[in-house]
Write an enzyme that holds these catalytic residues in place. Structure first.
Site, PDB file in Angstrom:
ATOM      1  N   ARG A  49       0.803  -1.221   0.000  1.00 46.78           N
ATOM      2  CA  ARG A  49       0.000   0.000   0.000  1.00 46.78           C
ATOM      3  C   ARG A  49       0.842   1.279   0.000  1.00 46.78           C
ATOM      4  O   ARG A  49       0.600   2.186  -0.809  1.00 46.78           O
ATOM      5  CB  ARG A  49      -0.907   0.042   1.248  1.00 46.78           C
ATOM      6  CG  ARG A  49      -2.166  -0.750   1.124  1.00 46.78           C
ATOM      7  CD  ARG A  49      -2.538  -1.329   2.464  1.00 46.78           C
ATOM      8  NE  ARG A  49      -1.576  -2.381   2.760  1.00 46.78           N
ATOM      9  CZ  ARG A  49      -1.755  -3.645   2.378  1.00 46.78           C
ATOM     10  NH1 ARG A  49      -2.841  -3.999   1.792  1.00 46.78           N
ATOM     11  NH2 ARG A  49      -0.804  -4.545   2.593  1.00 46.78           N
ATOM     12  N   THR A  50       1.794   1.378   0.900  1.00 44.39           N
ATOM     13  CA  THR A  50       2.471   2.668   1.084  1.00 44.39           C
ATOM     14  C   THR A  50       3.272   3.039  -0.158  1.00 44.39           C
ATOM     15  O   THR A  50       3.172   4.156  -0.669  1.00 44.39           O
ATOM     16  CB  THR A  50       3.379   2.621   2.327  1.00 44.39           C
ATOM     17  OG1 THR A  50       2.620   2.091   3.414  1.00 44.39           O
ATOM     18  CG2 THR A  50       3.889   3.991   2.687  1.00 44.39           C
ATOM     19  N   LYS A  79      26.432  -3.860   0.112  1.00 40.02           N
ATOM     20  CA  LYS A  79      27.902  -3.746   0.059  1.00 40.02           C
ATOM     21  C   LYS A  79      28.419  -2.977   1.263  1.00 40.02           C
ATOM     22  O   LYS A  79      29.584  -2.627   1.330  1.00 40.02           O
ATOM     23  CB  LYS A  79      28.319  -3.025  -1.222  1.00 40.02           C
ATOM     24  CG  LYS A  79      27.838  -3.701  -2.488  1.00 40.02           C
ATOM     25  CD  LYS A  79      28.094  -2.805  -3.706  1.00 40.02           C
ATOM     26  CE  LYS A  79      27.284  -3.268  -4.904  1.00 40.02           C
ATOM     27  NZ  LYS A  79      27.187  -2.230  -5.936  1.00 40.02           N
ATOM     28  N   ARG A 100      11.196   3.743   3.664  1.00 37.13           N
ATOM     29  CA  ARG A 100      10.801   2.745   4.673  1.00 37.13           C
ATOM     30  C   ARG A 100      12.050   1.950   5.039  1.00 37.13           C
ATOM     31  O   ARG A 100      12.796   1.519   4.158  1.00 37.13           O
ATOM     32  CB  ARG A 100       9.722   1.810   4.146  1.00 37.13           C
ATOM     33  CG  ARG A 100       9.443   0.692   5.145  1.00 37.13           C
ATOM     34  CD  ARG A 100       8.233  -0.124   4.824  1.00 37.13           C
ATOM     35  NE  ARG A 100       7.012   0.633   5.053  1.00 37.13           N
ATOM     36  CZ  ARG A 100       5.805   0.106   4.973  1.00 37.13           C
ATOM     37  NH1 ARG A 100       5.650  -1.174   4.678  1.00 37.13           N
ATOM     38  NH2 ARG A 100       4.731   0.842   5.177  1.00 37.13           N
ATOM     39  N   HIS A 128       4.829   5.621  11.630  1.00 38.13           N
ATOM     40  CA  HIS A 128       4.391   5.531  10.237  1.00 38.13           C
ATOM     41  C   HIS A 128       3.396   6.686  10.054  1.00 38.13           C
ATOM     42  O   HIS A 128       2.190   6.484   9.987  1.00 38.13           O
ATOM     43  CB  HIS A 128       3.719   4.171  10.017  1.00 38.13           C
ATOM     44  CG  HIS A 128       3.421   3.811   8.593  1.00 38.13           C
ATOM     45  ND1 HIS A 128       3.608   4.682   7.529  1.00 38.13           N
ATOM     46  CD2 HIS A 128       2.943   2.665   8.052  1.00 38.13           C
ATOM     47  CE1 HIS A 128       3.254   4.064   6.408  1.00 38.13           C
ATOM     48  NE2 HIS A 128       2.845   2.847   6.695  1.00 38.13           N
TER      49      HIS A 128
HETATM   50  N1   CP Z   1      -0.395  -0.123   5.809  1.00 35.43           N
HETATM   51  C1   CP Z   1       0.820  -0.334   5.274  1.00 35.43           C
HETATM   52  O1   CP Z   1       1.809   0.319   5.644  1.00 35.43           O
HETATM   53  O2   CP Z   1       0.840  -1.279   4.310  1.00 35.43           O
HETATM   54  P1   CP Z   1       2.114  -1.735   3.473  1.00 35.43           P
HETATM   55  O3   CP Z   1       3.070  -2.400   4.442  1.00 35.43           O
HETATM   56  O4   CP Z   1       1.579  -2.677   2.434  1.00 35.43           O
HETATM   57  O5   CP Z   1       2.740  -0.502   2.877  1.00 35.43           O
END
Ligand code: CP
Length: 301
Positions: A49-50, A79, A100, A128
């Site tokens: 999703r993100t 590396k 991320r 998040h």
């Molecule tokens: N909700 C969420 O962060 O989903 P993903 O891990 O698929 O990005």
């Protein structure tokens, strides 16, 4: 002007209100307002999703995308390159970086060296923030208000960064009540409790999911995360708070069940067509909120 987005506490109510109005105005829109801008998505952890909603948001605004999924295996970090060096390179290639990373604090480290804005798309068990924004946007869209909410967070509250971010964010609103439903070893951590006490937000901790679901306006389910939990914790606790159709049928009129997703058995499939289940719609709202955020940051809002 917002430079980097690392944690939800950076946003105040007025900024969120502007962000949400902009998000709503962008529904079903395609624009060229970010024509010539480039977004780099660097994902050192899995995501559906993100990453895709950020990339979709950028494309819907006319921008371009450089995407590195599975960066823990496919980037030069294998590396020995540090996150700081990676960011010092990528900021030459893009106007904004969405990161991320499995280490809490990685986004902050990235922001310290980056010449372009860095958005935290999840840093380990840290935060998040953009997920929390879309969760709150979902509450506003589906319930019609963000004050006077009784929200129940369920399940894995110790490790789950998205629920941590939303708890911090809701601390800015009035007349909020929080119920944390979890086994004692997965209860919400002290930093959240201290923050809520400081903000005078009323909260309680319980293991009674059935009674809580009947009382709450918003039920926020979480996934048990094998990636952070010990095998023993996962095996003992992962099936404790599964939400079933009789439980959602007992929810109050207008109450909603949300979940950042992915799910792994903690919401039974027969819940999906309950009028209370809004988690797929919630994921869709992610594109609007991220479009609004990109436009705000890259247009100097
Ligand atoms: N909700 C969420 O962060 O989903 P993903 O891990 O698929 O990005």
């Amino acid at each position: 002007m917002l430079q980097h987005l690392i944690e939800t506490q950076q946003f105040d109510r007025e900024a969120l209100s502007r962000l949400f109005s902009l998000a709503t105005s962008l529904e079903n829109k395609r624009e060229r307002t970010l024509d010539g801008k480039i977004l780099a998505s660097l994902f050192f952890e899995p995501s559906t999703r993100t990453r895709l909603s950020f990339e979709s948001a950028m494309m819907r605004l006319g921008g371009d995308v450089l995407s590195m999924e599975n960066a823990n295996e496919n980037s030069s970090s294998t590396k020995g390159e540090t996150i700081e060096d990676t960011i010092r390179i990528v900021d030459n290639y893009a106007d904004i970086i969405v990161l991320r990373h499995p280490e809490a604090g990685a986004a902050e480290r990235a922001a310290k060296v980056s010449e372009v804005p860095v958005i935290n798309a999840g840093d380990g068990t840290g935060q998040h923030p953009t997920q929390a924004f879309l969760d709150l946007y979902t509450i506003q869209r589906e319930i019609g208000r963000t004050d006077g909410i009784h929200i129940a967070f369920v399940g894995n509250l110790k490790y789950y960064r998205s629920s941590r971010s939303l708890a911090y964010l809701l601390g800015k609103y009035n007349d909020i009540k929080m119920t944390f439903v979890a086994a004692p070893e997965l209860q919400v951590k002290d930093d959240i409790k201290e923050y809520l006490n400081e903000k005078k937000v009323s909260f309680e901790q319980t293991e009674d999911l059935g009674a809580t679901m009947k009382a709450a306006d918003v039920v926020y389910q979480t996934r048990m995360q094998k990636e952070w939990m010990s095998e023993d914790e996962y095996n003992r606790l992962s099936k404790q708070f599964v939400i079933t159709r009789p439980m959602t049928d007992a929810m109050r009129d207008g109450a909603i069940l949300i979940h950042p997703l992915p799910r792994a058995g903690e919401i039974a499939p027969e819940v999906d067509d309950s009028p209370h289940a809004v988690y797929f719609k919630q994921a869709g709202y992610g594109v609007l909120v991220r479009m609004a955020l990109l436009k705000t940051i890259l247009n100097g809002g």
